[in-house]
Design a protein around this motif. Structure first.
Motif, PDB file in Angstrom:
ATOM      1  N   VAL A  71     -10.173  28.852  18.580  1.00 45.42           N
ATOM      2  CA  VAL A  71     -10.759  29.920  19.401  1.00 45.42           C
ATOM      3  C   VAL A  71     -10.995  29.452  20.833  1.00 45.42           C
ATOM      4  N   THR A  72     -11.426  28.204  20.988  1.00 40.19           N
ATOM      5  CA  THR A  72     -11.690  27.708  22.352  1.00 40.19           C
ATOM      6  C   THR A  72     -10.398  27.556  23.157  1.00 40.19           C
ATOM      7  N   GLY A  73      -9.262  27.654  22.511  1.00 42.92           N
ATOM      8  CA  GLY A  73      -8.001  27.574  23.243  1.00 42.92           C
ATOM      9  C   GLY A  73      -7.557  28.895  23.838  1.00 42.92           C
ATOM     10  N   ILE A  74      -8.187  30.016  23.408  1.00 43.77           N
ATOM     11  CA  ILE A  74      -7.769  31.341  23.892  1.00 43.77           C
ATOM     12  C   ILE A  74      -7.914  31.481  25.410  1.00 43.77           C
ATOM     13  N   PRO A  75      -9.055  31.075  26.021  1.00 47.30           N
ATOM     14  CA  PRO A  75      -9.155  31.185  27.490  1.00 47.30           C
ATOM     15  C   PRO A  75      -8.051  30.418  28.220  1.00 47.30           C
ATOM     16  N   MET A  76      -7.574  29.324  27.626  1.00 47.55           N
ATOM     17  CA  MET A  76      -6.503  28.555  28.279  1.00 47.55           C
ATOM     18  C   MET A  76      -5.212  29.371  28.344  1.00 47.55           C
ATOM     19  N   TRP A  77      -4.896  30.085  27.277  1.00 42.24           N
ATOM     20  CA  TRP A  77      -3.666  30.890  27.291  1.00 42.24           C
ATOM     21  C   TRP A  77      -3.790  32.064  28.251  1.00 42.24           C
ATOM     22  N   ILE A  78      -4.989  32.658  28.361  1.00 38.75           N
ATOM     23  CA  ILE A  78      -5.198  33.742  29.336  1.00 38.75           C
ATOM     24  C   ILE A  78      -5.004  33.221  30.756  1.00 38.75           C
ATOM     25  N   GLN A  79      -5.608  32.066  31.038  1.00 45.35           N
ATOM     26  CA  GLN A  79      -5.453  31.478  32.366  1.00 45.35           C
ATOM     27  C   GLN A  79      -3.996  31.094  32.628  1.00 45.35           C
ATOM     28  N   GLY A  80      -3.304  30.663  31.581  1.00 44.26           N
ATOM     29  CA  GLY A  80      -1.886  30.317  31.743  1.00 44.26           C
ATOM     30  C   GLY A  80      -1.056  31.519  32.133  1.00 44.26           C
ATOM     31  N   PHE A  81      -1.358  32.684  31.565  1.00 47.95           N
ATOM     32  CA  PHE A  81      -0.633  33.917  31.928  1.00 47.95           C
ATOM     33  C   PHE A  81      -0.878  34.273  33.387  1.00 47.95           C
ATOM     34  N   LEU A  82      -2.156  34.215  33.816  1.00 40.55           N
ATOM     35  CA  LEU A  82      -2.480  34.512  35.211  1.00 40.55           C
ATOM     36  C   LEU A  82      -1.868  33.480  36.153  1.00 40.55           C
ATOM     37  N   PHE A  83      -1.811  32.240  35.703  1.00 39.24           N
ATOM     38  CA  PHE A  83      -1.255  31.150  36.504  1.00 39.24           C
ATOM     39  C   PHE A  83       0.225  31.380  36.793  1.00 39.24           C
ATOM     40  N   GLU A  84       0.964  31.865  35.790  1.00 31.82           N
ATOM     41  CA  GLU A  84       2.400  32.090  35.987  1.00 31.82           C
ATOM     42  C   GLU A  84       2.649  33.100  37.103  1.00 31.82           C
ATOM     43  N   LYS A  85       1.870  34.175  37.126  1.00 27.37           N
ATOM     44  CA  LYS A  85       2.074  35.213  38.133  1.00 27.37           C
ATOM     45  C   LYS A  85       1.856  34.668  39.542  1.00 27.37           C
ATOM     46  N   ARG A  86       0.791  33.885  39.702  1.00 24.39           N
ATOM     47  CA  ARG A  86       0.454  33.401  41.043  1.00 24.39           C
ATOM     48  C   ARG A  86       1.340  32.233  41.448  1.00 24.39           C
ATOM     49  N   TYR A  87       1.495  31.275  40.564  1.00 23.98           N
ATOM     50  CA  TYR A  87       2.201  30.047  40.919  1.00 23.98           C
ATOM     51  C   TYR A  87       3.686  30.309  41.143  1.00 23.98           C
ATOM     52  N   GLY A  88       4.275  31.239  40.393  1.00 28.49           N
ATOM     53  CA  GLY A  88       5.701  31.522  40.566  1.00 28.49           C
ATOM     54  C   GLY A  88       6.029  31.970  41.979  1.00 28.49           C
ATOM     55  N   ALA A  89       5.205  32.885  42.527  1.00 27.35           N
ATOM     56  CA  ALA A  89       5.430  33.353  43.902  1.00 27.35           C
ATOM     57  C   ALA A  89       5.235  32.229  44.906  1.00 27.35           C
ATOM     58  N   LEU A  90       4.202  31.408  44.699  1.00 25.48           N
ATOM     59  CA  LEU A  90       3.941  30.298  45.618  1.00 25.48           C
ATOM     60  C   LEU A  90       5.063  29.258  45.570  1.00 25.48           C
ATOM     61  N   ALA A  91       5.605  29.014  44.377  1.00 25.53           N
ATOM     62  CA  ALA A  91       6.672  28.032  44.247  1.00 25.53           C
ATOM     63  C   ALA A  91       7.916  28.476  45.020  1.00 25.53           C
ATOM     64  N   ARG A  92       8.266  29.767  44.911  1.00 26.66           N
ATOM     65  CA  ARG A  92       9.427  30.270  45.652  1.00 26.66           C
ATOM     66  C   ARG A  92       9.175  30.198  47.157  1.00 26.66           C
ATOM     67  N   GLN A  93       7.987  30.589  47.565  1.00 22.35           N
ATOM     68  CA  GLN A  93       7.640  30.548  48.985  1.00 22.35           C
ATOM     69  C   GLN A  93       7.719  29.117  49.520  1.00 22.35           C
ATOM     70  N   SER A  94       7.204  28.173  48.757  1.00 21.28           N
ATOM     71  CA  SER A  94       7.209  26.772  49.186  1.00 21.28           C
ATOM     72  C   SER A  94       8.632  26.239  49.332  1.00 21.28           C
ATOM     73  N   GLN A  95       9.481  26.528  48.359  1.00 24.86           N
ATOM     74  CA  GLN A  95      10.842  25.993  48.413  1.00 24.86           C
ATOM     75  C   GLN A  95      11.661  26.639  49.534  1.00 24.86           C
ATOM     76  N   ASP A  96      11.427  27.931  49.797  1.00 22.67           N
ATOM     77  CA  ASP A  96      12.097  28.575  50.929  1.00 22.67           C
ATOM     78  C   ASP A  96      11.630  27.979  52.254  1.00 22.67           C
ATOM     79  N   GLN A  97      10.327  27.725  52.360  1.00 31.32           N
ATOM     80  CA  GLN A  97       9.796  27.127  53.589  1.00 31.32           C
ATOM     81  C   GLN A  97      10.317  25.705  53.772  1.00 31.32           C
ATOM     82  N   ALA A  98      10.494  24.978  52.683  1.00 32.75           N
ATOM     83  CA  ALA A  98      11.082  23.635  52.778  1.00 32.75           C
ATOM     84  C   ALA A  98      12.511  23.722  53.299  1.00 32.75           C
ATOM     85  N   GLY A  99      13.252  24.759  52.891  1.00 32.09           N
ATOM     86  CA  GLY A  99      14.604  24.966  53.417  1.00 32.09           C
ATOM     87  C   GLY A  99      14.590  25.262  54.905  1.00 32.09           C
ATOM     88  N   ASP A 100      13.644  26.091  55.347  1.00 34.88           N
ATOM     89  CA  ASP A 100      13.520  26.377  56.786  1.00 34.88           C
ATOM     90  C   ASP A 100      13.201  25.099  57.562  1.00 34.88           C
TER      91      ASP A 100
END
Length: 635
Positions: free
Chosen positions: A182-211
């Motif tokens: 049961v104590t692992g449930i908050p981790m999976w919720i945070q993992g779902f939210l993390f994917e949404k935010r981190y995915g956009a930041l990762a693309r932005q970072s790699q594009d900026q590195a190309g620039d």
């Protein structure tokens, strides 16, 4: 090697992360069994680690017995040692399985991308920054290789380890296992939210590195200009702003990773605390024994690293997904200039080049804008040399890119010996047509390799290769190569910047001549030469062009003198064709263009423009009929 791997699905931001990464399948397929072996070894190592708490339970039971069982304790310790050694062996085996094959995937992807870049049209390279391509070729593919060799296997194995370990926790008491689950449930919720935010930041970072890579490349290539104009601090300021933007994005990524790590670290601690309180209560109630409690916490400790690693491996996976998207941006780019399905071959080309109502406009041109080339009709007879003249912006350089299909016409057609150039295989077409550009580009290779670049049929070091190279160098008046440190074997620096502009142009011209084409397209290839050298080159070119059809963009009156006929280009249309003398008599716009060329030449050389009696006589039409003809041409 093929230009693209087979069966590549389209790139799309709407794809899920697993679907996006599944596009790597064509590259991974040859090593799939090695990856399976690596995953199996890693899983075996995890299972061996999970067995240790069970052995420890028996050892603790032996220690807690009324009569200490030395044999049980020693045997148990030996088993723990063997399990530890087995785990270490499996970890080594995992690395052996995957490290070398992963580098093969990296090699294939780089080779495929390079091949793809060679086949994509010039229009693609016009739109893309070189730094963006370079960052995809090096940084992104390297990241994908590390994820395949390390991140993918550990993510799968660690998730399986957590599942297996969590099930095993229930064998001691269902309440302890439930708390841990049961104590692992908050981790999976945070993992779902993390994917949404981190995915956009990762693309932005790699594009900026190309620039940022583009800025570095431009500054290095343009270092002479920056120094000459004292703009080093300006370039540094611009670079610093870009670097700061990338730093802020990386900090945002770090904060996102920090958040997921917080939950991954907090929840196991809470689980341990609640389990300890519950375990003490269960012992007091007689529901479990101390050895079982000890084994439970040993198992939970074994699971702690897989749980904590999920955050790092999850962010690693999202970085790999972003890198995959960026790489497939290139693979899925539409290639509009390809070989025909039913190619036509020209066995013995004569060299007749014709433009038939040829139109051209760039893809990003507005609907209201007229075509850059607006209905070109022009025929070059076999062996004829035609000069192309016109004011700046009339479309001369664009016209020269159409015969070799650097760009394709958007209307009408271009033919070679009556065959549409789009019906010829590209490799064959570009053996019949060679080009030399005003902006001469050389490669970091020897003089010999640069000059014979277009002669794939020759061994550069053979007698025939030597003969062809020497003849081409002689035509281009490039005898200076023999004064270089190693002669024709001298390695030219990056883009030939170690040579003067005139030297680069002469080598580029020699490269075009050495290709021995039936049609030679020259875009003002002599602009950087001094007057004397230009005269020598032009004299040598007369012999070369005697049997070669040539289209020459002329920015100097002396270049016009090379031509049998002259085509006047005005606002994307050929408005007059004839000899130099004929056009001087019949076209006022031609006289204006020639006067402009002579004025530019005079300014460049510091000489006085030469105005002939013929030109003076032609300034004012002698008859009304001539004036009417001029007005008709202008219209």
């Amino acid at each position: 090697m093929s230009a693209t791997p087979t069966h590549i699905p389209p790139s799309s931001a709407s794809l899920s992360t697993p679907a996006a990464l599944w596009r790597l399948k064509p590259f991974v397929r040859p090593i799939i069994w090695r990856l399976v072996g690596g995953a199996g070894s890693a899983l075996a190592a995890a299972i061996l680690a999970l067995m240790i708490p069970m052995v420890l339970e028996q050892i603790v039971r032996g220690l807690g017995a009324e009569t200490v069982n030395i044999g049980l304790i020693v045997g148990g310790a030996a088993v723990v040692l063997l399990l530890g050694l087995g785990e270490a062996a499996m970890v080594w085996l995992r690395r052996w399985f995957v490290l070398t094959p992963a580098t093969e995937v990296e090699f294939r992807m780089r080779s495929e991308i390079y091949a793809r870049l060679q086949t994509l049209p010039v229009a693609f390279h016009d739109r893309w920054q070189s730094g963006q391509l370079l960052s995809r070729m090096m940084q992104d593919i390297g990241l994908i290789r590390r994820w395949i060799a390390f991140g993918l296997i550990l993510l799968v194995v660690n998730v399986l380890t957590i599942i297996i370990g969590s099930v095993l926790l229930f064998q001691w008491h269902w309440m302890l296992g439930t708390i841990f689950l049961v104590t692992g449930i908050p981790m999976w919720i945070q993992g779902f939210l993390f994917e949404k935010r981190y995915g956009a930041l990762a693309r932005q970072s790699q594009d900026q590195a190309g620039d940022l890579a583009t800025s570095v490349e431009e500054s290095v290539h343009g270092i002479r200009v920056l120094k000459a104009f004292g703009r080093g601090k300006h370039a540094l300021s611009r670079f610093s702003r870009q670097a700061e933007t990338l730093r802020e994005t990386e900090l945002s990524k770090a904060r996102a990773v920090g958040t997921i790590w917080f939950w991954l670290d907090l929840m196991p601690q809470i689980a341990f605390g609640l389990s300890l309180i519950t375990g003490i209560w269960l012992i007091w109630q007689g529901a479990i024994e101390l050895p079982e409690m000890f084994a439970f916490f040993a198992m939970a400790t074994v699971l702690r690293w897989p749980i904590e690693s999920i955050g790092f491996l999850f962010s690693f996976m999202l970085d790999a997904r972003t890198a995959t998207d960026r790489v497939f941006d290139i693979f899925t780019e539409t290639n509009s200039i390809t070989d025909p399905e039913n190619p036509v071959h020209i066995a013995e080309p004569r060299g007749e080049l014709a433009f038939e109502n040829a139109h051209f406009r760039y893809q990003d041109a507005g609907a209201s804008e007229r075509d850059l080339l607006d209905g070109i009709d022009l025929v070059l007879r076999p062996g004829e040399t035609m000069a192309l003249v016109g004011l700046t912006g009339s479309g001369k350089t664009t016209l020269t890119t159409l015969p070799a299909r650097l760009y394709d016409v958007t209307g009408g057609r271009v033919t070679l010996d009556g065959v549409d150039v789009r019906d010829l295989p590209l490799a064959e077409l570009r053996t019949h047509i060679a080009m030399a550009f005003e902006d001469a580009t050389l490669f970091s290779a020897s003089v010999r390799e640069n000059v014979l670049l277009g002669r794939a049929d020759l061994d550069p070091h053979s007698e025939e290769g030597e003969r062809v190279m020497r003849q081409a160098l002689e035509v281009a008046q490039a005898g200076f190569v023999d004064t270089l440190p190693e002669g024709t074997e001298t390695i030219i620096g990056e883009e030939g910047l170690s040579l003067s502009g005139g030297q680069r142009q002469r080598l580029a011209l020699a490269r075009a001549v050495a290709a021995a084409p039936k049609v030679l397209v020259l875009d003002d290839p002599l602009s950087a030469l001094d007057v004397d050298t230009e005269a020598l080159v032009e004299e040598a070119l007369r012999h070369v062009l005697a049997e070669t059809t040539a289209l020459i963009v002329a920015h100097r009156p002396s270049t016009v003198a090379l031509a049998d006929r002259v085509a006047l280009l005005e606002s994307g249309r050929v408005t007059a064709v004839g000899t130099h003398a004929e056009l001087l008599k019949t076209s006022s716009h031609y006289r204006h263009v020639i006067s402009s060329l002579e004025a530019e030449e005079a300014a460049r050389t510091g000489t006085i423009p030469i105005i002939t009696d013929e030109m003076l006589a032609a300034e004012a039409p002698a008859t009304k009929a001539q004036a009417a003809e001029d007005e008709e041409v202008q219209a």
